[in-house]
Scaffold this motif. Sequence first.
Motif, PDB file in Angstrom:
ATOM      1  N   UNK A 172     -49.670 -37.090  25.254  1.00 36.14           N
ATOM      2  CA  UNK A 172     -50.689 -37.792  25.395  1.00 36.14           C
ATOM      3  C   UNK A 172     -52.170 -37.256  26.008  1.00 36.14           C
ATOM      4  N   UNK A 173     -52.067 -36.497  26.800  1.00 35.87           N
ATOM      5  CA  UNK A 173     -53.487 -36.083  27.428  1.00 35.87           C
ATOM      6  C   UNK A 173     -54.068 -35.030  26.794  1.00 35.87           C
ATOM      7  N   UNK A 174     -53.310 -34.463  25.450  1.00 33.04           N
ATOM      8  CA  UNK A 174     -53.952 -33.735  24.507  1.00 33.04           C
ATOM      9  C   UNK A 174     -54.375 -34.274  23.218  1.00 33.04           C
ATOM     10  N   UNK A 175     -54.304 -35.534  23.072  1.00 30.05           N
ATOM     11  CA  UNK A 175     -54.766 -36.247  21.976  1.00 30.05           C
ATOM     12  C   UNK A 175     -56.285 -36.158  21.535  1.00 30.05           C
ATOM     13  N   UNK A 176     -56.929 -35.866  22.653  1.00 30.68           N
ATOM     14  CA  UNK A 176     -58.383 -35.542  22.253  1.00 30.68           C
ATOM     15  C   UNK A 176     -58.836 -34.100  22.175  1.00 30.68           C
ATOM     16  N   UNK A 177     -57.727 -33.201  21.899  1.00 31.28           N
ATOM     17  CA  UNK A 177     -57.733 -31.801  21.549  1.00 31.28           C
ATOM     18  C   UNK A 177     -58.106 -31.524  20.232  1.00 31.28           C
ATOM     19  N   UNK A 178     -59.357 -31.127  19.925  1.00 29.61           N
ATOM     20  CA  UNK A 178     -59.718 -30.858  18.698  1.00 29.61           C
ATOM     21  C   UNK A 178     -58.614 -30.080  17.804  1.00 29.61           C
TER      22      UNK A 178
END
Length: 597
Positions: free
Chosen positions: A250-256
Motif C-alpha cells: 500500500x505504501x508504494x502505490x504512489x511509486x511511479x
Amino acid sequence: MFNLGRIIRQDDSNLFRSQCGSILNAANIVPGTPSLKVLTRPKHQKIQFGEEIISHPAFMVELDYWLSRAEFPHEKPAKSIHRSEVNDEQKAIDARTEAIYELRGIEFSASEELLLDAISDPNPQIRIAGLTVLSEYCSGKHLLLFENALNDNDEAVRRYAGEYLQTYRKHIRNGHSIKARLSVEDCIKALATPKDRERAIEDLSGVTDPRIIEPLLKIMRNEDLSFYCRTKAMDVLANIDCPALLEEFYSILGDEQLGETAAYKLRSKSEPIAQEMLRRAFYSDDRIARLSAAKCVIFSDNHVLQKFCQMLENIDLEYRKVAVDRISGLLFSRWYGEEQESPGNFKISDESVRLLVTAMKTTTNEENNEIRSKAIESLCLIDKIQGAPVLMEALEEFIHTALDENYQDKKDPWDYDSLQSSLHHGIAILENKSFCEPLVRLFDSKCWDVKLDAASSLLLLGDNRAITLLDEALNHEDWKIRIDAARILYTNGNSRMWDVLIKALSEDVEDNRFVKWGIIDTLAKSGDPRTVVVLCDILNNSGAYYLDDMDIGRVITCLGELGDPLAIESIKMWQYKELVNCQDDVVEQALRSLGAL
C-alpha cells in the motif's frame, strides 16, 4: 525426527496419520480444522512437539493432506484445500512431488541424497520432480544422471532429460556456464552485492522463509535500483503469507515504477483489508496512487462506478483512459455473464451516457483512439438505441480512413487497430442490418485486415456477400491472409476449413504467433469434440507444431476452460517446465479448473 526426508519417503500412511494426530493434539489444534494453511503464517511458523520443531512448509502441505483423510471419531475431518478428488494414490504422489519441490530452498548438501532417491523412484512424476530440482544445482558430475534418464521407460522423463541436456550443452558451446541455485543463506548475502543481486532474487522465487523479508523490502523500497530488481523482489514477497506486507504494498502505490504492480498484488489478495487499501488509494489525492488503484479496485458498489464515470471528464488523459477501460470491462463482464466484481444493481446514469458520447467524439488522434474505441463498445452495451447512431457515425469516419490508398502503409499490419476492432464488436452486439452496406464499401480497401474484418461482420449479420471475398482470400499468396479467411469461414459453419486450420498449426511460418494464437482460440470456441484431442496432441508433441511458449500457454488455458478431464495428463507434462512470457501459474490454473489440483 519428523523431517523432509521422512515426508518424501513416507510409505506407512497409518503411522504418518497417527503422528499427525499427535502433533495436532500437542499444538491444541482441533481435528478437522478447515485450513491448516494458517499454521504457516509467521506467528504460527513453528509447532512444538516434544523436543522437535516442525516448521517446513512441505510438512504443512503433507499434514493438511493426511489430516483430511484421517478418521476422527468425534468430528468429521475437513476437506483438504490442497487436493482435488482424484484418487488416494495420486494424492499421495502429488503430496510427495510438492515436498520434493520444497527442497529448492534447502542447502544442497542436505537435500542431495533425497534428490538422488527421487530420480530413482518407481513413479515417473516423482522422477521428473527430482530431476527438475537437481537441474537447478546441477554440475558436471551430475550429467550422467540425466544421460541415464534418456533410457527411462517413461517418455515424459526421457523428454525432460533430453531437453535439459540440450540446453546445458548449448550453454557450454556458447561459452556460458550453468550456475547452481543458491541456498537461502547465500541469497541473503548476495542481495547486498550489486553484481549478484538479480540472480539472488531469482533464486528466491517460491521461497517463503521469513528471513528474506527484510532484505527484499529494502530492495523494493530503493528507488535507485532497477525496475527489474524491485518488481522481482515484490513478486517473491507477494508469495509470503505475512499481513504486514500488505501495508508495504500500500505504501508504494504512489511509486511511479511500482505503483501499478503493487495494486495488482493487493488485488490478488483475499484479505478484505487489501481491497480496502485499494479503495482508499482510489479516493486519494495522490495522482500515481489513484491511477494505480483505479486499474485494480473492485466495483463494490454504485459509488465506485459513478466515480469512474466522473473521471471521463478529467482533463488528464490517463484518468480518462483508465475510466473508460474499467467501465467497458464491467459492461462486458455483464454481457458475458461474469458478474463476480460488479454491484448487484448498478445503473449507468443518463449523465454517464452523455460523458461516454463525448469521449467517443474526442478529436481523432493516436492517443485518443483507445478512449474512443472503448466508449463505442460501452455505448453499444448500455443501450442499442443510443449506440446505433453513434456507431454508424464512427463507422463512416473509419471507412473514409480505411479507403485511403495509403492506409496499409500508415499502420503496422500486425497491429490490430483498436478502433477497427471496437467497430466490429459494436456491430456484433447491435446486430443491426443497416451496417451491411457500409461494410461492403470496406471491400474496396487495399488493406486485407480491413476487408476480412468487414467480411466477418457481414456474416454475423447474415449477409453472404462476404463469401466471394473470403474465397478469394483463401487463394492469396500471403499465408496469414489465407488462414484468417479460413478461420472466419470455419467460425461461420464451413466445416471443410477444419483440415486447413489443423495443417496451419504444424506449418513453420515466420512471425506466425498471432495467427496460430487465433487458430487455437477459434478451435477452442468451436464446440467441435475433436478440439480437445488436437490441443492435447499439441502439448504431447509440441515440437511438431512450431509453437512458442506463449502459444503453449494459450493451449493450456483453453484446455482448462474447455473442462474435459482428458486433458489433465497432457497439461501435467508442463507443470514443472518454465514457460517464458506466460503467466506464472498458467498450468496450475488449468489443472485447478479441471479439478486436478
